[in-house]
Design a protein around this motif. Structure first.
Motif, mmCIF file in Angstrom:
data_model
loop_
_atom_site.group_PDB
_atom_site.id
_atom_site.type_symbol
_atom_site.label_atom_id
_atom_site.label_comp_id
_atom_site.label_asym_id
_atom_site.label_seq_id
_atom_site.Cartn_x
_atom_site.Cartn_y
_atom_site.Cartn_z
ATOM 1 N N ALA A 255 44.466 6.221 68.611
ATOM 2 C CA ALA A 255 43.783 5.105 69.261
ATOM 3 C C ALA A 255 42.830 4.413 68.294
ATOM 4 O O ALA A 255 42.720 3.180 68.273
ATOM 5 N N THR A 256 42.156 5.203 67.479
ATOM 6 C CA THR A 256 41.198 4.637 66.530
ATOM 7 C C THR A 256 41.894 3.779 65.478
ATOM 8 O O THR A 256 41.459 2.663 65.174
ATOM 9 N N VAL A 257 42.988 4.304 64.930
ATOM 10 C CA VAL A 257 43.744 3.530 63.941
ATOM 11 C C VAL A 257 44.238 2.231 64.577
ATOM 12 O O VAL A 257 44.096 1.142 64.020
ATOM 13 N N CYS A 258 44.793 2.355 65.775
ATOM 14 C CA CYS A 258 45.359 1.188 66.446
ATOM 15 C C CYS A 258 44.294 0.125 66.708
ATOM 16 O O CYS A 258 44.461 -1.036 66.338
ATOM 17 N N LEU A 259 43.211 0.524 67.319
ATOM 18 C CA LEU A 259 42.159 -0.441 67.643
ATOM 19 C C LEU A 259 41.496 -0.980 66.366
ATOM 20 O O LEU A 259 41.129 -2.155 66.287
ATOM 21 N N GLY A 260 41.367 -0.108 65.364
ATOM 22 C CA GLY A 260 40.777 -0.533 64.088
ATOM 23 C C GLY A 260 41.609 -1.612 63.423
ATOM 24 O O GLY A 260 41.089 -2.646 62.993
ATOM 25 N N LEU A 261 42.922 -1.408 63.351
ATOM 26 C CA LEU A 261 43.781 -2.393 62.695
ATOM 27 C C LEU A 261 43.845 -3.689 63.508
ATOM 28 O O LEU A 261 43.788 -4.786 62.963
ATOM 29 N N PHE A 262 43.956 -3.530 64.817
ATOM 30 C CA PHE A 262 43.998 -4.709 65.698
ATOM 31 C C PHE A 262 42.751 -5.569 65.470
ATOM 32 O O PHE A 262 42.833 -6.783 65.261
ATOM 33 N N THR A 263 41.589 -4.929 65.467
ATOM 34 C CA THR A 263 40.338 -5.671 65.305
ATOM 35 C C THR A 263 40.203 -6.212 63.887
ATOM 36 O O THR A 263 39.653 -7.290 63.675
ATOM 37 N N SER A 264 40.727 -5.464 62.904
ATOM 38 C CA SER A 264 40.603 -5.914 61.517
ATOM 39 C C SER A 264 41.311 -7.246 61.312
ATOM 40 O O SER A 264 40.867 -8.082 60.525
ATOM 41 N N ALA A 265 42.421 -7.461 62.017
ATOM 42 C CA ALA A 265 43.147 -8.730 61.869
ATOM 43 C C ALA A 265 42.278 -9.884 62.361
ATOM 44 O O ALA A 265 42.246 -10.960 61.767
ATOM 45 N N ARG A 266 41.556 -9.639 63.437
ATOM 46 C CA ARG A 266 40.685 -10.684 63.978
ATOM 47 C C ARG A 266 39.513 -10.943 63.047
ATOM 48 O O ARG A 266 39.118 -12.086 62.815
ATOM 49 N N ILE A 267 38.957 -9.864 62.480
ATOM 50 C CA ILE A 267 37.837 -10.038 61.548
ATOM 51 C C ILE A 267 38.322 -10.729 60.274
ATOM 52 O O ILE A 267 37.634 -11.593 59.730
ATOM 53 N N ALA A 268 39.523 -10.375 59.822
ATOM 54 C CA ALA A 268 40.071 -11.008 58.620
ATOM 55 C C ALA A 268 40.135 -12.524 58.798
ATOM 56 O O ALA A 268 39.861 -13.287 57.869
ATOM 57 N N GLU A 269 40.482 -12.948 59.989
ATOM 58 C CA GLU A 269 40.565 -14.378 60.272
ATOM 59 C C GLU A 269 39.177 -15.021 60.206
ATOM 60 O O GLU A 269 38.993 -16.102 59.636
ATOM 61 N N MET B 231 49.207 0.149 71.180
ATOM 62 C CA MET B 231 48.811 1.532 71.430
ATOM 63 C C MET B 231 50.061 2.405 71.566
ATOM 64 O O MET B 231 50.184 3.447 70.927
ATOM 65 N N PHE B 232 51.004 1.951 72.406
ATOM 66 C CA PHE B 232 52.228 2.733 72.622
ATOM 67 C C PHE B 232 53.058 2.800 71.348
ATOM 68 O O PHE B 232 53.644 3.829 71.032
ATOM 69 N N LEU B 233 53.102 1.699 70.592
ATOM 70 C CA LEU B 233 53.874 1.687 69.346
ATOM 71 C C LEU B 233 53.346 2.751 68.384
ATOM 72 O O LEU B 233 54.102 3.529 67.815
ATOM 73 N N TRP B 234 52.018 2.773 68.214
ATOM 74 C CA TRP B 234 51.437 3.753 67.292
ATOM 75 C C TRP B 234 51.664 5.175 67.781
ATOM 76 O O TRP B 234 51.861 6.094 66.994
ATOM 77 N N PHE B 235 51.644 5.349 69.093
ATOM 78 C CA PHE B 235 51.724 6.698 69.638
ATOM 79 C C PHE B 235 53.151 7.227 69.684
ATOM 80 O O PHE B 235 53.424 8.358 69.293
ATOM 81 N N PHE B 236 54.084 6.365 70.151
ATOM 82 C CA PHE B 236 55.449 6.854 70.375
ATOM 83 C C PHE B 236 56.438 6.460 69.283
ATOM 84 O O PHE B 236 57.403 7.162 69.044
ATOM 85 N N VAL B 237 56.203 5.305 68.648
ATOM 86 C CA VAL B 237 57.232 4.772 67.753
ATOM 87 C C VAL B 237 56.940 5.067 66.281
ATOM 88 O O VAL B 237 57.793 5.588 65.566
ATOM 89 N N VAL B 238 55.716 4.747 65.853
ATOM 90 C CA VAL B 238 55.404 4.900 64.430
ATOM 91 C C VAL B 238 55.681 6.314 63.907
ATOM 92 O O VAL B 238 56.291 6.466 62.843
ATOM 93 N N PRO B 239 55.278 7.374 64.639
ATOM 94 C CA PRO B 239 55.523 8.729 64.095
ATOM 95 C C PRO B 239 57.001 9.005 63.816
ATOM 96 O O PRO B 239 57.334 9.750 62.898
ATOM 97 N N GLU B 240 57.904 8.359 64.586
ATOM 98 C CA GLU B 240 59.338 8.580 64.375
ATOM 99 C C GLU B 240 59.815 8.022 63.039
ATOM 100 O O GLU B 240 60.835 8.431 62.523
ATOM 101 N N PHE B 241 59.095 7.042 62.519
ATOM 102 C CA PHE B 241 59.542 6.384 61.287
ATOM 103 C C PHE B 241 58.847 6.916 60.046
ATOM 104 O O PHE B 241 59.047 6.412 58.955
ATOM 105 N N LEU B 242 58.006 7.939 60.232
ATOM 106 C CA LEU B 242 57.351 8.532 59.073
ATOM 107 C C LEU B 242 58.331 9.477 58.383
ATOM 108 O O LEU B 242 59.309 9.907 58.985
ATOM 109 N N PRO B 243 58.049 9.816 57.101
ATOM 110 C CA PRO B 243 58.883 10.827 56.440
ATOM 111 C C PRO B 243 58.893 12.113 57.288
ATOM 112 O O PRO B 243 57.896 12.412 57.964
#
Ligand SMILES: Nc1ncnc2c1ncn2[C@@H]1O[C@H](COP(=O)(O)OP(=O)(O)O)[C@@H](O)[C@H]1O
Ligand SMILES: [Mg+2]
Lengths: 245, 244
Positions: A112-126, A81-93
Motif C-alpha cells: 500500500a505504501t509503495v502504491c500510494l507513494g508512487l501515485f502521489t509522486s506523479a502528482r508532485i512531479a507535475e 492498489m489491486f495491481l500492485w497487490f495481485f498482478v505485479v508480484p506475478e511479473f517479478l523474477p
C-alpha cells in the motif's frame, strides 16, 4: 426503523476478546498515519526527482518523466492498489516473486505504501515541473553563468524557489495522502477505514463508528494542513511577490 | 592574444539564422559596446561568449580556451566570466550577502570567511553595505543591478559581459549603475556591453560594434563610430537613438 444511539460503544469490549472498540480505532489510526507518512516520503523524493528531470535539456529523460506521470495519473488509485497487490508480484523474477508473496514482512503495508507513494509522486512531479518552469528563464542562466553546474543550479537556485512556489498545491497533496490512504483497506491493511468496517459489523453501531472515523480523518488532514502552513510561513521570502511574473 | 576572440560565428534557431558570420575580438582591458536594433542578435552573441547559447559554426576563444570545443569545462570557464543581465536575476530566496558568496563557496571552493570578506568589500564598493541582510525583492532596481555587478565581481572574473544592464531601470537609477560600470572600466576590466546608452559608449568604450539582422555591420573605434559610421543602417540607428 428506530436507531439505538450508544456513544459509549467506544469504551465497550468487542464481542470476542477483551479489547475495546476504541483500541481498534486507535490502532487503525496508527496504520493510517504510518502508510500516509511513509508514502509521503516516497512521493516527495520521487516527485522532486522526476519533476526536476522533466525540466532538463535531456529529451529522453523528459519523455521518460512524462510517461511516468501519465501512467500513474490515468489509472484509478483503487485499481493501482489491486495491481500492485495481485498482478505485479506475478511479473517479478521467480525467486523475488515467491519471497514477496510468502515471506515479505508487513506485505499489505509495504504494498500500500509503495502504491500510494508512487501515485502521489506523479502528482508532485507535475507540480514540481510547473513550479520550475514558472521561474524566469534568466534564473537558470544566472546560476550557470556564475559557474554552477546544472545539478548545482537546480540544488541552490531553482528548486528552493520552485518549492516555495508550489507549497499551496503540495499542501493539498499532503492532505490527500491521508485521505487516499483509506484505499489501502481494500488489500487488507488494518488502517482506520478497515477497522471502522470491522467495528460497524461487530458492534452494529455504524453511525457512531463512521462519525468518529470522519472526525479522525478530518483531524489528520487538518494537522497536515497546519504543518504545511507553518513551513510556508517559515520559508517566505521578504519582498518577493510570486504574482510578479 | 585577445581576451575574447570571436571567429566566423553563425547560429540558427531551426531555419532562422540569428547570427551570421560574426567576427570580432576584445583585447585585455578593452571596453566594447554592442548596439543595434532589437532582435538583431546582441544578447545571443554575448550569451555565446560564455556558452549559455550553443552555436553551430565558427569558434569563440576566451583567454585562449575554446567555448564550443568538446573538452572544455564550461562551468570553470564561466566562473571566470562575469555576466550581468537586463533583469538582474538575483536569487530571490537568498540574502544580498548570500548572492555574493554562493558562487565563491560552491564554485571556487573558498571558505565562508574568505567569501564573506570579499562580499563585504564588494558591497561597500557598489555602495550597498547596509543592505547585505536584505532580500533582493526589498531593493530598488538600481540597487539590485549594483548587487548583481557585485555578485559577478565576487568571482574575480577576467572579463565581464553586460546584457542591457540599464534597460529595465527607471531613468533616475540608470546613472548609479553606469557609474559602477565606468569605475570598473577605468580599473582596466575587459568588458563587452550591450547597451543603448550612447553617452556611456562615447565616454567609456574603446570600440563600438553595431549589429543588424545577426550580422556585425560596423566594428569601429569609438571616435570613428560617432564620427563617420560607414553603414546607412548604423547612421539611421544613431540618428534615432540620439534624438531621444
Ligand atoms: N530561444 C529562441 N528561439 C527562437 N528564436 C529566438 C530565441 N531566442 C531569440 N530568438 C530570436 O533571435 C533573434 C535575436 O534575439 P536576441 O539575441 O535576443 O536579440 P537582441 O538582444 O539584439 O534584441 C530575435 O529575432 C529573437 O526573436
Ligand atoms: Mg537583447
Amino acid at each position: 426503523m428506530k436507531y439505538h444511539w450508544n456513544w459509549g460503544i467506544f469504551f465497550e469490549q468487542i464481542k470476542y476478546g477483551d479489547e475495546t472498540y476504541l483500541s481498534w480505532l486507535i490502532s487503525g489510526l496508527g496504520w493510517t498515519v504510518a502508510v500516509s507518512l511513509a508514502s509521503w516520503v516516497i512521493a516527495l523524493l520521487l516527485g522532486f526527482a522526476i519533476g526536476t528531470v522533466r525540466t532538463t535539456p535531456r529529451t529522453w529523460l523528459v519523455r521518460l518523466g512524462n510517461a511516468y506521470v501519465e501512467l500513474f495519473r490515468n489509472i484509478p488509485l483503487l485499481v493501482q492498489m489491486f495491481l500492485w497487490f495481485f498482478v505485479v508480484p506475478e511479473f517479478l523474477p521467480r525467486n523475488l516473486s515467491l519471497w514477496v508473496k510468502q515471506e515479505m514482512p508487513a506485505k499489505e503495508f509495504v504494498t500500500a505504501t509503495v502504491c500510494l507513494g508512487l501515485f502521489t509522486s506523479a502528482r508532485i512531479a507535475e507540480q514540481v515541473r510547473a513550479g520550475i518552469q514558472s521561474l524566469p528563464r534568466g534564473q537558470r542562466m544566472a546560476g550557470l553563468a556564475m559557474g554552477l553546474t546544472l545539478p548545482q543550479t537546480y540544488r541552490y537556485i531553482l528548486l528552493p524557489m520552485a518549492f516555495r512556489i508550489i507549497i499551496p498545491p503540495l499542501t493539498s497533496e499532503f492532505m490527500n495522502v491521508f485521505k487516499n490512504s483509506s484505499v489501502a483497506f481494500a488489500i487488507g491493511v488494518l488502517e482506520l477505514t478497515f477497522q471502522a468496517r470491522q467495528m460497524q459489523e461487530d458492534s452494529e453501531q455504524g453511525i457512531e463508528t463512521y462519525l468518529a472515523v470522519t472526525v479522525l480523518y478530518f483531524v489528520c488532514a487538518f494537522i497536515a494542513n497546519r504543518m504545511m502552513a507553518f513551513i510556508e510561513k517559515r520559508s517566505r521570502v521578504p519582498g518577493y511577490i510570486a504574482a510578479a511574473k | 592574444m585577445a581576451m575574447i576572440e570571436i571567429r566566423d560565428v553563425s547560429k540558427w534557431y531551426g531555419t532562422f539564422q540569428v547570427l551570421a558570420e560574426c567576427t570580432s575580438q576584445v583585447e585585455k582591458g578593452e571596453v566594447v559596446v554592442i548596439c543595434g536594433p532589437s532582435g538583431s542578435g546582441k544578447s545571443t552573441l554575448i550569451k555565446c561568449v560564455n556558452g549559455l547559447e550553443p552555436f553551430q559554426k565558427g569558434e569563440i576563444l576566451v583567454n585562449g580556451i575554446g567555448v564550443g570545443a568538446p573538452g572544455t569545462n564550461l562551468p570553470k570557464l564561466r566562473s571566470n566570466v562575469g555576466m550581468v543581465f537586463q533583469h538582474f536575476e538575483l536569487f530571490p530566496h537568498m540574502k544580498v550577502i548570500e548572492n555574493l558568496t554562493v558562487g565563491q563557496i560552491k564554485v571556487l571552493g573558498r571558505s565562508r570567511d574568505e567569501a564573506l570578506r570579499k562580499a563585504h568589500a564588494l558591497l561597500e564598493r557598489v555602495g550597498l553595505k547596509d543592505f547585505e541582510q536584505k532580500n533582493p525583492g526589498e531593493l530598488s532596481g538600481g540597487q539590485q543591478q549594483r548587487v548583481a555587478i557585485g555578485r559577478a565581481l565576487a568571482m574575480d572574473p577576467i572579463c565581464m559581459l553586460f546584457d542591457e544592464p540599464t534597460s529595465a531601470l527607471d531613468p533616475e537609477m540608470i546613472g548609479e549603475v553606469l557609474a559602477v560600470m565606468q569605475d570598473l572600466a577605468r580599473e582596466g576590466m575587459t568588458m563587452m556591453v550591450v547597451t543603448h546608452e550612447m553617452g556611456f559608449a562615447r565616454n567609456v568604450a574603446h570600440r563600438v560594434i553595431f549589429m543588424d539582422e545577426g550580422r556585425i555591420v560596423e566594428d569601429a573605434t569609438t571616435e570613428d563610430f560617432f564620427g563617420t559610421p560607414r553603414s546607412d543602417r548604423a547612421q539611421l540607428f544613431l540618428s534615432r537613438i540620439l534624438r531621444h
